[in-house]
Motif scaffolding. Sequence first.
Motif, mmCIF file in Angstrom:
data_model
loop_
_atom_site.group_PDB
_atom_site.id
_atom_site.type_symbol
_atom_site.label_atom_id
_atom_site.label_comp_id
_atom_site.label_asym_id
_atom_site.label_seq_id
_atom_site.Cartn_x
_atom_site.Cartn_y
_atom_site.Cartn_z
ATOM 1 N N ALA A 99 0.841 -1.207 0.000
ATOM 2 C CA ALA A 99 0.000 0.000 0.000
ATOM 3 C C ALA A 99 0.870 1.249 0.000
ATOM 4 O O ALA A 99 0.550 2.249 -0.676
ATOM 5 C CB ALA A 99 -0.923 -0.012 1.220
ATOM 6 N N GLN A 100 1.965 1.203 0.741
ATOM 7 C CA GLN A 100 2.868 2.350 0.791
ATOM 8 C C GLN A 100 3.547 2.556 -0.563
ATOM 9 O O GLN A 100 3.726 3.688 -1.024
ATOM 10 C CB GLN A 100 3.907 2.128 1.884
ATOM 11 N N SER A 101 3.897 1.456 -1.221
ATOM 12 C CA SER A 101 4.524 1.545 -2.538
ATOM 13 C C SER A 101 3.569 2.175 -3.549
ATOM 14 O O SER A 101 3.962 3.051 -4.337
ATOM 15 C CB SER A 101 4.957 0.147 -2.996
ATOM 16 N N ARG A 102 2.296 1.743 -3.530
ATOM 17 C CA ARG A 102 1.304 2.325 -4.443
ATOM 18 C C ARG A 102 1.140 3.819 -4.182
ATOM 19 O O ARG A 102 1.056 4.630 -5.113
ATOM 20 C CB ARG A 102 -0.039 1.611 -4.266
ATOM 21 N N ALA A 103 1.110 4.181 -2.894
ATOM 22 C CA ALA A 103 0.938 5.596 -2.540
ATOM 23 C C ALA A 103 2.113 6.431 -3.047
ATOM 24 O O ALA A 103 1.922 7.564 -3.524
ATOM 25 C CB ALA A 103 0.788 5.737 -1.029
ATOM 26 N N LEU A 104 3.325 5.883 -2.962
ATOM 27 C CA LEU A 104 4.505 6.620 -3.428
ATOM 28 C C LEU A 104 4.468 6.807 -4.944
ATOM 29 O O LEU A 104 4.842 7.869 -5.461
ATOM 30 C CB LEU A 104 5.777 5.872 -3.020
ATOM 31 N N VAL A 105 4.003 5.787 -5.672
ATOM 32 C CA VAL A 105 3.904 5.901 -7.129
ATOM 33 C C VAL A 105 2.871 6.959 -7.502
ATOM 34 O O VAL A 105 3.102 7.808 -8.385
ATOM 35 C CB VAL A 105 3.543 4.535 -7.748
ATOM 36 N N GLU A 106 1.719 6.927 -6.844
ATOM 37 C CA GLU A 106 0.659 7.897 -7.140
ATOM 38 C C GLU A 106 1.099 9.316 -6.811
ATOM 39 O O GLU A 106 0.796 10.265 -7.546
ATOM 40 C CB GLU A 106 -0.607 7.528 -6.364
ATOM 41 N N LYS A 107 1.851 9.472 -5.711
ATOM 42 C CA LYS A 107 2.347 10.804 -5.344
ATOM 43 C C LYS A 107 3.360 11.310 -6.367
ATOM 44 O O LYS A 107 3.365 12.498 -6.733
ATOM 45 C CB LYS A 107 2.976 10.748 -3.955
ATOM 46 N N ALA A 108 4.208 10.407 -6.864
ATOM 47 C CA ALA A 108 5.242 10.813 -7.828
ATOM 48 C C ALA A 108 4.622 11.284 -9.140
ATOM 49 O O ALA A 108 5.101 12.250 -9.756
ATOM 50 C CB ALA A 108 6.204 9.655 -8.082
ATOM 51 N N PHE A 109 3.526 10.629 -9.587
ATOM 52 C CA PHE A 109 2.936 10.959 -10.882
ATOM 53 C C PHE A 109 1.701 11.849 -10.764
ATOM 54 O O PHE A 109 1.168 12.311 -11.783
ATOM 55 C CB PHE A 109 2.581 9.679 -11.640
ATOM 56 N N GLY A 110 1.226 12.070 -9.540
ATOM 57 C CA GLY A 110 0.096 12.973 -9.330
ATOM 58 C C GLY A 110 -1.228 12.474 -9.854
ATOM 59 O O GLY A 110 -2.106 13.284 -10.182
ATOM 60 N N ARG A 111 -1.416 11.153 -9.945
ATOM 61 C CA ARG A 111 -2.695 10.599 -10.399
ATOM 62 C C ARG A 111 -2.821 9.162 -9.910
ATOM 63 O O ARG A 111 -1.819 8.528 -9.545
ATOM 64 C CB ARG A 111 -2.815 10.649 -11.925
ATOM 65 N N PRO A 112 -4.031 8.631 -9.887
ATOM 66 C CA PRO A 112 -4.238 7.258 -9.402
ATOM 67 C C PRO A 112 -3.447 6.244 -10.218
ATOM 68 O O PRO A 112 -3.255 6.410 -11.433
ATOM 69 C CB PRO A 112 -5.749 7.037 -9.562
ATOM 70 N N ILE A 113 -3.026 5.196 -9.558
ATOM 71 C CA ILE A 113 -2.164 4.210 -10.214
ATOM 72 C C ILE A 113 -2.896 3.489 -11.339
ATOM 73 O O ILE A 113 -2.283 3.063 -12.326
ATOM 74 C CB ILE A 113 -1.617 3.217 -9.158
ATOM 75 N N ASP A 114 -4.241 3.361 -11.232
ATOM 76 C CA ASP A 114 -5.018 2.679 -12.270
ATOM 77 C C ASP A 114 -5.076 3.486 -13.560
ATOM 78 O O ASP A 114 -5.381 2.938 -14.622
ATOM 79 C CB ASP A 114 -6.441 2.409 -11.768
ATOM 80 N N GLU A 115 -4.810 4.778 -13.486
ATOM 81 C CA GLU A 115 -4.777 5.600 -14.698
ATOM 82 C C GLU A 115 -3.448 5.461 -15.447
ATOM 83 O O GLU A 115 -3.348 5.827 -16.616
ATOM 84 C CB GLU A 115 -5.008 7.069 -14.351
ATOM 85 N N ILE A 116 -2.435 4.953 -14.740
ATOM 86 C CA ILE A 116 -1.099 4.831 -15.342
ATOM 87 C C ILE A 116 -0.858 3.424 -15.867
ATOM 88 O O ILE A 116 -0.357 3.239 -16.985
ATOM 89 C CB ILE A 116 -0.011 5.175 -14.294
ATOM 90 N N PHE A 117 -1.258 2.421 -15.081
ATOM 91 C CA PHE A 117 -0.950 1.030 -15.410
ATOM 92 C C PHE A 117 -2.236 0.226 -15.592
ATOM 93 O O PHE A 117 -3.223 0.429 -14.871
ATOM 94 C CB PHE A 117 -0.112 0.382 -14.311
#
Length: 516
Positions: A99-117
């Motif tokens: 969960a922390q890893s997902r949060a860090l990815v979303e913070k880095a890209f400024g959008r939900p992880i499901d929109e990126i991957f």
Amino acid sequence: MRHIGRLVFICVTVARHGLDELALTSFRQRWVRALVRVLTIGRSLDQPRGVRLRQGLERLGPIFVKFGQVLSTRRDLLPPDYAEELAKLQDRVPPFPAAQSRALVEKAFGRPIDEIFASFDAEPVASASIAQVHFATLKDGREVAVKVLRPRMLEVIDDDLALMRTLAGWIERLSTDGRRLKPREVVAEFDTYLHDELDLVREAANAAQLRRNMEGLRLVMVPEMIWDLCTQNVIVMERMKGVPISQTERLRAAGVDIPKLARDGVTIFFTQVFRDGFFHADMHPGNIQVSVDPATFGRYIALDFGIVGTLTEFDKEYLAQNFIAFFRRDYKRVAELHVESGWVPRETRVDALEGAIRAVCEPHFDRPLKDISLGQVLLRLFQASRRFNVEIQPQLVLLQKTLLNVEGLGRQLDPELDLWTTAKPFLERWMHEQIGWRGMVERLKNEAPRYAQLLPELPRLVHRALQRDSSPDRQLLQAILEEQRRGNRLLLALAAGVGGFAAGAMLVLALLRWHG
């Protein structure tokens, strides 16, 4: 005050592994020696000192493990048993929560992880002291690897580095031998290395450079960076599929030619060093895989580009001349090169340094090449150079460390590997390019634009310098005259080239006329 808890834990760990005895035995103050005797009363320390040092660093955590790894590259500063044990340090760090890893990815890209991957694997495939890696799939179907920096790394690193700097200052003030080891310089080098590794964009740029350099070699694969998804804390790259190079039985079962694989590893390393001057400096088995895909079968797959080495033209020229001198067994020239480069004090006796170098190198030349370890020769040279106060250059220490890794990996794959014979064509070609006709022509090409601008100005500059009498201007005049001499040499070379071209053209015309 916030460092007190960490300092107490460090002190307990130091006492438990007997590191206090290792650290304090070189101090000559009576009160320090008395303290050592008190601390060691009733304590049984069965393990060798190098093993205890490695175990203590592992218990102190990932930053100290990294410090031990960096320190292991400074074999010019360490006793051999310390260096050998520190070289065994590996990043064995539990992963941080998904969960922390997902949060860090979303913070880095400024959008939900499901929109990126399209998909993102929660469980990491690799976890180290600085970052961990997850597999994912992009919206367009490309399979990628996502490297995520550990949270709060900068704060943790700065706290431990502050303690290390304090400890290094104490050692330098209290220990004569400690001053020779230059602990503050080592900590400063570690500080730079760690902060560079914390910037994942730098790592992505290193990978991109290596990928470009290696494109024509067709022996090694480097993942492509997805630059739209690269930030300082998270980078996304092409997913590479291969077999870890340490799994030799699995590779052999897949049909990989293991002896060729060993030779290819040496070829890759020497190409990066001698052709490009830019090399992957962390080539341990954990960062190397082998492709078993039919399209790229048997190629190396390089991973983790946080540490790269670079060599300047001066470094290359120095190495070229040293290699020539070594091949000719001209140890006096090797010693002179050390003095000329400023790596040893000017007052160093050349004959004494020559004798030390001869004692290291001569026993190896009459042995079969396959029994010679070039890495061990360099290691012994570093150790022999201590008593001459040789200033070891960081970039060459990194080169030596990487050479030891490559040689060890190669011999693990093929015990009969002949490192020198494999490397010799590259060394000969490189030396020819550096100091032969090809090297001269290349330098003339590089210098020509500068001289084209400078030569018309030389008469005016010389005239201006002649009108002045001060010493600085005489030095300027000497510099200008030297530039003029270099320019004259350039013009002579160009004239010779033009003359050769003209003569060739006239010969061709004469032949055509005769044939007609």
